[in-house]
Design an enzyme around this catalytic site. Sequence first.
Site, PDB file in Angstrom:
ATOM      1  N   ARG A  51       1.124  -1.377  -0.341  1.00 49.03           N
ATOM      2  CA  ARG A  51       0.273  -0.795  -0.598  1.00 49.03           C
ATOM      3  C   ARG A  51       0.932   1.330  -0.222  1.00 49.03           C
ATOM      4  O   ARG A  51       0.449   2.210  -0.619  1.00 49.03           O
ATOM      5  CB  ARG A  51      -1.191   0.230   1.270  1.00 49.03           C
ATOM      6  CG  ARG A  51      -2.543  -0.946   0.922  1.00 49.03           C
ATOM      7  CD  ARG A  51      -2.781  -1.235   2.354  1.00 49.03           C
ATOM      8  NE  ARG A  51      -1.672  -2.311   2.524  1.00 49.03           N
ATOM      9  CZ  ARG A  51      -1.840  -3.801   2.201  1.00 49.03           C
ATOM     10  NH1 ARG A  51      -2.639  -4.315   2.289  1.00 49.03           N
ATOM     11  NH2 ARG A  51      -0.656  -4.592   2.614  1.00 49.03           N
ATOM     12  N   THR A  52       1.496   1.275   0.651  1.00 52.62           N
ATOM     13  CA  THR A  52       2.538   2.607   1.372  1.00 52.62           C
ATOM     14  C   THR A  52       3.362   2.976  -0.427  1.00 52.62           C
ATOM     15  O   THR A  52       3.300   4.282  -0.766  1.00 52.62           O
ATOM     16  CB  THR A  52       3.714   2.596   2.412  1.00 52.62           C
ATOM     17  OG1 THR A  52       2.513   1.753   3.206  1.00 52.62           O
ATOM     18  CG2 THR A  52       3.720   3.743   2.903  1.00 52.62           C
ATOM     19  N   LYS A  80      25.708  -3.550  -0.916  1.00 50.59           N
ATOM     20  CA  LYS A  80      27.383  -3.665  -0.986  1.00 50.59           C
ATOM     21  C   LYS A  80      28.039  -2.830  -0.362  1.00 50.59           C
ATOM     22  O   LYS A  80      29.230  -2.988   0.101  1.00 50.59           O
ATOM     23  CB  LYS A  80      27.827  -3.298  -2.726  1.00 50.59           C
ATOM     24  CG  LYS A  80      27.249  -3.324  -3.729  1.00 50.59           C
ATOM     25  CD  LYS A  80      27.858  -3.014  -5.345  1.00 50.59           C
ATOM     26  CE  LYS A  80      26.426  -2.001  -6.112  1.00 50.59           C
ATOM     27  NZ  LYS A  80      26.797  -1.456  -6.939  1.00 50.59           N
ATOM     28  N   ARG A 101      11.395   3.391   3.790  1.00 47.79           N
ATOM     29  CA  ARG A 101      10.559   2.925   4.375  1.00 47.79           C
ATOM     30  C   ARG A 101      11.713   2.495   4.555  1.00 47.79           C
ATOM     31  O   ARG A 101      13.199   1.715   3.800  1.00 47.79           O
ATOM     32  CB  ARG A 101       9.125   2.129   3.967  1.00 47.79           C
ATOM     33  CG  ARG A 101       9.854   1.071   5.066  1.00 47.79           C
ATOM     34  CD  ARG A 101       8.200  -0.129   4.618  1.00 47.79           C
ATOM     35  NE  ARG A 101       7.070   0.685   4.707  1.00 47.79           N
ATOM     36  CZ  ARG A 101       6.424   0.285   4.717  1.00 47.79           C
ATOM     37  NH1 ARG A 101       5.606  -0.941   4.658  1.00 47.79           N
ATOM     38  NH2 ARG A 101       5.066   0.481   5.568  1.00 47.79           N
ATOM     39  N   HIS A 129       5.257   5.664  11.734  1.00 43.26           N
ATOM     40  CA  HIS A 129       4.601   6.056  10.234  1.00 43.26           C
ATOM     41  C   HIS A 129       3.283   7.249   9.642  1.00 43.26           C
ATOM     42  O   HIS A 129       2.608   6.784  10.164  1.00 43.26           O
ATOM     43  CB  HIS A 129       3.729   3.777   9.972  1.00 43.26           C
ATOM     44  CG  HIS A 129       3.507   3.793   8.850  1.00 43.26           C
ATOM     45  ND1 HIS A 129       3.944   4.326   7.541  1.00 43.26           N
ATOM     46  CD2 HIS A 129       2.182   3.144   8.188  1.00 43.26           C
ATOM     47  CE1 HIS A 129       2.840   3.960   6.356  1.00 43.26           C
ATOM     48  NE2 HIS A 129       3.335   3.361   6.803  1.00 43.26           N
TER      49      HIS A 129
HETATM   50  N1   CP Z   1      -0.014   0.011   6.338  1.00 45.16           N
HETATM   51  C1   CP Z   1       0.603  -0.076   5.646  1.00 45.16           C
HETATM   52  O1   CP Z   1       1.692  -0.022   5.915  1.00 45.16           O
HETATM   53  O2   CP Z   1       0.718  -0.889   4.363  1.00 45.16           O
HETATM   54  P1   CP Z   1       2.303  -1.817   3.406  1.00 45.16           P
HETATM   55  O3   CP Z   1       3.653  -2.479   4.257  1.00 45.16           O
HETATM   56  O4   CP Z   1       1.191  -2.009   2.405  1.00 45.16           O
HETATM   57  O5   CP Z   1       2.822  -0.563   3.228  1.00 45.16           O
END
Ligand code: CP
Length: 305
Positions: A51-52, A80, A101, A129
């Site tokens: 999703r993100t 590396k 991320r 998050h």
């Molecule tokens: N909610 C969320 O962070 O989903 P993903 O891990 O699929 O990005």
Amino acid sequence: MRNLIDITDLSVEEIDQLIATAEDIIADPAKYSHACAGKQLATLFFEPSTRTRLSFESAMLSLGGSVLGFSEAGSSSSAKGETVGDTVHAVSCYADIIAMRHPKEGAPYAAAQVAEVPIINAGDGGHNHPTQTLADLLTIHRDKGRLDNFTVGFCGDLKFGRTVHSLVHALSRYENIKFVFISPLELKLPRYVKEEALKKKGIPYTQTTDLESVIPQLDILYMTRVQRERFFNEEDYLRLKDSYILTPAKLTNAKADLSILHPLPRVNEIQVAVDKDPRAAYWRQVKNGKFIRMALIMKLLGINI
Ligand code: CP
């Protein structure tokens, strides 16, 4: 230059403005279809995501911009031995904004120290998050028409659930929010989150292991997955993973206007049969994630429509 590393980097007024922009995008997407023409978003995902990452990419493409990046650390030069700082420094030379991320808590903050473009934290380990929180807030606002005067239950892995930490911080800034934390004893909300978000401000909260006994009092129920990837041993994960499974039967005594949220992905903690319940908001949450990220990208790039 603005970054979004922690949800408290945004004031309540700025969050309200992002929600208003997202609502305008939903009402008239064509108005925004060239807003970021000529701009590039880099998505640097050192950890898995559906999703993100894809909502960030879809958001930038819908704004008329373009995207580049990688979806696993192994396909970048971090394999590396390159540091996060050097990777981000390099990508700053190509992109106008970076969504990142990383499994290490604090990595996006470190990246922001060397980046020459805005950094967005798209999830750092078991810490924060903030863009999921923006999607959560937009969903609550669309369902309820407000962000204050709620009893909010968080259920599941409150220790490692970074979406929980960010949303608790965000909601603690609105009026008359009461929190109910439902988790196994081993997965309670970390003390530092309670201290910073709740105790300092005298915000009321209760903690329990029993979901069914508290469901009737909730306006919002935020279910979470037990975060297998953060456990130190598989035995503990297997013991705790099915601590809570939301079923239609367990919702019998819930409020008629309860909103059930989940950041997803889910494993077993919400039965698929619950999806048909109009109170299930988690697929709406997924959709809203794109629109609020469109609003955020424009804000951090200083673009007004
Ligand atoms: N909610 C969320 O962070 O989903 P993903 O891990 O699929 O990005």
